[in-house]
Write a protein that holds these residues in place. Structure first.
Motif, PDB file in Angstrom:
ATOM      1  N   GLU A 152      -2.909   1.224  10.754  1.00  0.00           N
ATOM      2  CA  GLU A 152      -2.092   0.574  11.797  1.00  0.00           C
ATOM      3  C   GLU A 152      -0.740   1.294  11.897  1.00  0.00           C
ATOM      4  OE1 GLU A 152      -3.483  -1.874  13.667  1.00  0.00           O
ATOM      5  OE2 GLU A 152      -5.226  -1.401  12.427  1.00  0.00           O
ATOM      6  N   TRP A 153      -0.173   1.653  10.752  1.00  0.00           N
ATOM      7  CA  TRP A 153       1.107   2.373  10.741  1.00  0.00           C
ATOM      8  C   TRP A 153       0.942   3.767  11.340  1.00  0.00           C
ATOM      9  CZ3 TRP A 153       2.757   1.112   4.998  1.00  0.00           C
ATOM     10  CH2 TRP A 153       3.005  -0.268   4.897  1.00  0.00           C
ATOM     11  N   ASN A 154      -0.203   4.375  11.041  1.00  0.00           N
ATOM     12  CA  ASN A 154      -0.483   5.715  11.550  1.00  0.00           C
ATOM     13  C   ASN A 154      -0.459   5.747  13.081  1.00  0.00           C
ATOM     14  OD1 ASN A 154      -1.197   8.473  11.006  1.00  0.00           O
ATOM     15  ND2 ASN A 154      -3.267   8.015  11.675  1.00  0.00           N
ATOM     16  N   ASP A 155      -0.779   4.620  13.698  1.00  0.00           N
ATOM     17  CA  ASP A 155      -0.769   4.479  15.172  1.00  0.00           C
ATOM     18  C   ASP A 155       0.640   4.410  15.747  1.00  0.00           C
ATOM     19  OD1 ASP A 155      -3.428   4.223  15.453  1.00  0.00           O
ATOM     20  OD2 ASP A 155      -3.464   2.053  15.700  1.00  0.00           O
ATOM     21  N   LEU A 156       1.587   3.970  14.935  1.00  0.00           N
ATOM     22  CA  LEU A 156       2.950   3.723  15.430  1.00  0.00           C
ATOM     23  C   LEU A 156       3.696   5.051  15.652  1.00  0.00           C
ATOM     24  CD1 LEU A 156       3.872   0.772  13.018  1.00  0.00           C
ATOM     25  CD2 LEU A 156       3.363   0.566  15.453  1.00  0.00           C
ATOM     26  N   PRO A 157       4.698   5.066  16.546  1.00  0.00           N
ATOM     27  CA  PRO A 157       5.434   6.303  16.809  1.00  0.00           C
ATOM     28  C   PRO A 157       6.443   6.624  15.706  1.00  0.00           C
ATOM     29  CG  PRO A 157       6.236   4.565  18.259  1.00  0.00           C
ATOM     30  CD  PRO A 157       5.109   3.970  17.471  1.00  0.00           C
ATOM     31  N   LEU A 158       5.921   6.855  14.493  1.00  0.00           N
ATOM     32  CA  LEU A 158       6.762   7.190  13.343  1.00  0.00           C
ATOM     33  C   LEU A 158       6.292   8.519  12.757  1.00  0.00           C
ATOM     34  CD1 LEU A 158       4.733   6.366  10.815  1.00  0.00           C
ATOM     35  CD2 LEU A 158       5.510   4.084  11.367  1.00  0.00           C
ATOM     36  N   ASP A 175      -8.412  10.795   4.074  1.00  0.00           N
ATOM     37  CA  ASP A 175      -9.809  10.522   4.462  1.00  0.00           C
ATOM     38  C   ASP A 175      -9.903   9.445   5.536  1.00  0.00           C
ATOM     39  OD1 ASP A 175     -10.563  12.430   2.646  1.00  0.00           O
ATOM     40  OD2 ASP A 175     -11.199  10.999   1.092  1.00  0.00           O
ATOM     41  N   LEU A 176      -8.887   8.571   5.586  1.00  0.00           N
ATOM     42  CA  LEU A 176      -8.839   7.536   6.636  1.00  0.00           C
ATOM     43  C   LEU A 176      -8.457   8.129   7.990  1.00  0.00           C
ATOM     44  CD1 LEU A 176      -6.956   4.570   4.878  1.00  0.00           C
ATOM     45  CD2 LEU A 176      -9.328   4.553   5.658  1.00  0.00           C
ATOM     46  N   GLY A 177      -8.018   9.391   7.956  1.00  0.00           N
ATOM     47  CA  GLY A 177      -7.630  10.046   9.205  1.00  0.00           C
ATOM     48  C   GLY A 177      -6.127  10.090   9.428  1.00  0.00           C
ATOM     49  N   ILE A 178      -5.358   9.821   8.371  1.00  0.00           N
ATOM     50  CA  ILE A 178      -3.897   9.867   8.514  1.00  0.00           C
ATOM     51  C   ILE A 178      -3.428  11.319   8.439  1.00  0.00           C
ATOM     52  CG2 ILE A 178      -1.692   9.195   7.459  1.00  0.00           C
ATOM     53  CD1 ILE A 178      -3.086   6.551   6.665  1.00  0.00           C
ATOM     54  N   LYS A 179      -2.990  11.815   9.575  1.00  0.00           N
ATOM     55  CA  LYS A 179      -2.556  13.218   9.650  1.00  0.00           C
ATOM     56  C   LYS A 179      -1.031  13.356   9.579  1.00  0.00           C
ATOM     57  CE  LYS A 179      -6.529  15.350  11.844  1.00  0.00           C
ATOM     58  NZ  LYS A 179      -7.481  14.257  11.732  1.00  0.00           N
ATOM     59  N   SER A 215      -4.720   6.194  -2.702  1.00  0.00           N
ATOM     60  CA  SER A 215      -4.357   7.567  -3.063  1.00  0.00           C
ATOM     61  C   SER A 215      -4.060   8.386  -1.808  1.00  0.00           C
ATOM     62  CB  SER A 215      -5.490   8.226  -3.858  1.00  0.00           C
ATOM     63  OG  SER A 215      -6.574   8.537  -2.996  1.00  0.00           O
ATOM     64  N   VAL A 216      -3.377   9.499  -2.017  1.00  0.00           N
ATOM     65  CA  VAL A 216      -3.058  10.398  -0.904  1.00  0.00           C
ATOM     66  C   VAL A 216      -4.351  10.890  -0.257  1.00  0.00           C
ATOM     67  CG1 VAL A 216      -2.002  12.619  -0.301  1.00  0.00           C
ATOM     68  CG2 VAL A 216      -0.853  11.089  -1.917  1.00  0.00           C
ATOM     69  N   ASN A 219      -1.623  19.773   2.252  1.00  0.00           N
ATOM     70  CA  ASN A 219      -0.933  19.876   3.540  1.00  0.00           C
ATOM     71  C   ASN A 219       0.563  20.033   3.268  1.00  0.00           C
ATOM     72  OD1 ASN A 219      -3.232  17.788   3.661  1.00  0.00           O
ATOM     73  ND2 ASN A 219      -3.059  18.433   5.773  1.00  0.00           N
ATOM     74  N   PRO A 220       1.305  20.681   4.197  1.00  0.00           N
ATOM     75  CA  PRO A 220       2.752  20.791   3.977  1.00  0.00           C
ATOM     76  C   PRO A 220       3.485  19.474   4.214  1.00  0.00           C
ATOM     77  CG  PRO A 220       2.146  21.816   6.062  1.00  0.00           C
ATOM     78  CD  PRO A 220       0.872  21.405   5.398  1.00  0.00           C
ATOM     79  N   ASN A 221       2.784  18.490   4.825  1.00  0.00           N
ATOM     80  CA  ASN A 221       3.466  17.232   5.152  1.00  0.00           C
ATOM     81  C   ASN A 221       3.245  16.191   4.054  1.00  0.00           C
ATOM     82  OD1 ASN A 221       0.802  17.242   5.914  1.00  0.00           O
ATOM     83  ND2 ASN A 221       1.097  16.100   7.812  1.00  0.00           N
ATOM     84  N   PHE A 222       3.927  16.428   2.933  1.00  0.00           N
ATOM     85  CA  PHE A 222       3.826  15.518   1.785  1.00  0.00           C
ATOM     86  C   PHE A 222       5.178  15.421   1.080  1.00  0.00           C
ATOM     87  CE2 PHE A 222       3.119  15.086  -2.866  1.00  0.00           C
ATOM     88  CZ  PHE A 222       2.764  13.756  -2.850  1.00  0.00           C
ATOM     89  N   ILE A 223       5.553  14.207   0.722  1.00  0.00           N
ATOM     90  CA  ILE A 223       6.808  13.930  -0.002  1.00  0.00           C
ATOM     91  C   ILE A 223       6.443  13.141  -1.262  1.00  0.00           C
ATOM     92  CG2 ILE A 223       9.009  12.667   0.071  1.00  0.00           C
ATOM     93  CD1 ILE A 223       8.684  13.003   3.256  1.00  0.00           C
TER      94      ILE A 223
END
Length: 345
Positions: A252-258, A274-278, A268-269, A311-315
């Motif tokens: 649901e958060w992945n859908d938001l403009p954030l 795997d859920l499709g969070i890019k 886990s990351v 992925n480079p998008n990890f904190i």
């Protein structure tokens, strides 16, 4: 501020840009486990510290100086803006926020005022301006999400089951949506003023929204979150979402403009991917592991890094806040480990 020395690794990771090491910061890194902070707390309450920009800036900057973190997070509380709209809140030691006038009806909601940050919370904005001069890493500021703020306002304080909050939501939907709207507008105004003062990233804490199922989240909370993030998106700073026990809401958060989905330790990351969070993901070492022997901490951190660095998008962060019992030395060592391991990988 010397631009040459400015470390923007965290901002690059938020945007998914290439960078040379995984950035690290910790929720509740400012205070709690630091002896210098404890000494200050003997004299001042949380609200008293936040009302003194020099002192608040010192507390905010301390973990960056001690641990070499890639971002600072402003020392304050999600309840900070509530007195401005007419909520009588007190942070009680060992309990948390306590509200003397809980919301019980639509009439109570209608009485809530609006915030004018420059007049109501000038000390927050002054602290941000001060920190922008002092820091060589990005400053994250934050706001509480409407559901979590509402839960305190309806329950009168912390809760284990949020029965009163849910009962209000189900029984008085009109009053609920009005409350979401008012708190949403307050959050937008409050956060925009922090960005204008110099905050370089914003985290929205919906700490307790995990108590809702997906269907209720979509009906009662997601519309206002969509509005908040859509408004803040125009400010052009990275936007992060975080809640505890809310893995079922990650999509649901992945859908938001954030920009960044914060994970607690339950998902886990790799599972998030795997859920499709890019989007960029942030997390998510269980803070309790910081009380374990170093080899356990290292092993768990390595596992998270191996998943995140695909992925480079990890904190790198914790799955919730630092405990008071955690040794500062442990956080310093962990930060160095994350930097070294990710740089050499």
């Amino acid at each position: 501020m010397d631009q040459k020395r400015f470390n923007d690794t965290f901002l690059k990771a938020c945007r998914g840009e290439e960078h040379d090491h995984v950035p690290v910061w910790y929720m509740r890194q400012a205070g709690r486990s630091q002896p210098e902070y404890r000494k200050i707390k003997e004299k001042y309450s949380l609200f008293e510290i936040t009302h003194q920009p020099e002192l608040c800036a010192y507390v905010t900057k301390l973990p960056v100086d001690q641990y070499n973190n890639d971002a600072a997070i402003l020392y304050k509380d999600i309840m900070t803006p509530l007195p401005a709209i007419g909520v009588d809140v007190e942070i009680k030691s060992g309990i948390g926020p306590v509200i003397e006038n809980p919301i019980k009806s639509k009439v109570d909601v209608e009485k809530l005022g609006e915030i004018t940050p420059e007049e109501d919370v000038p000390y927050v904005l002054d602290t941000i301006k001060l920190l922008r001069e002092q820091l060589t890493v990005p400053l994250i500021s934050f706001g509480g999400a409407p559901f979590t703020l509402a839960s305190y306002m309806i329950e009168g304080g912390p809760s284990k089951n949020y029965n009163k909050t849910k009962a209000f939501m189900y029984a008085q939907p009109e009053a609920w949506h009005l409350l979401m709207e008012k708190l949403g507008e307050m959050t937008i105004t409050y956060v925009k003023s922090q960005i204008a003062a110099g905050a370089e990233a914003i985290q929205i804490f919906d700490s307790w929204v995990g108590t809702l199922n997906v269907a209720d989240y979509r009906l009662f909370v997601k519309p206002i979150m969509n509005k908040i993030f859509a408004e803040l998106k125009q400010e052009n700073v990275p936007l992060i979402m975080f809640g505890v026990g809310a893995s079922h809401l990650a999509n649901e958060w992945n859908d938001l403009p954030l920009d960044v989905v914060g994970l607690d330790w339950r998902l886990s990351v790799q599972e998030a991917r795997d859920l499709g969070i890019k989007k960029t993901v942030q997390g998510n070492l269980d803070p309790a592991i910081l009380l374990a022997p170093w080899d356990v901490i290292e092993e768990r951190a390595k596992a998270i890094l191996d998943q995140g660095m695909k992925n480079p998008n990890f904190i790198f962060n914790l799955g919730h806040g630092v405990f008071p019992e955690v040794q500062p030395e442990t956080l310093k060592r962990l930060t160095a480990f994350v930097h070294d391991y990710s740089m050499n990988k």
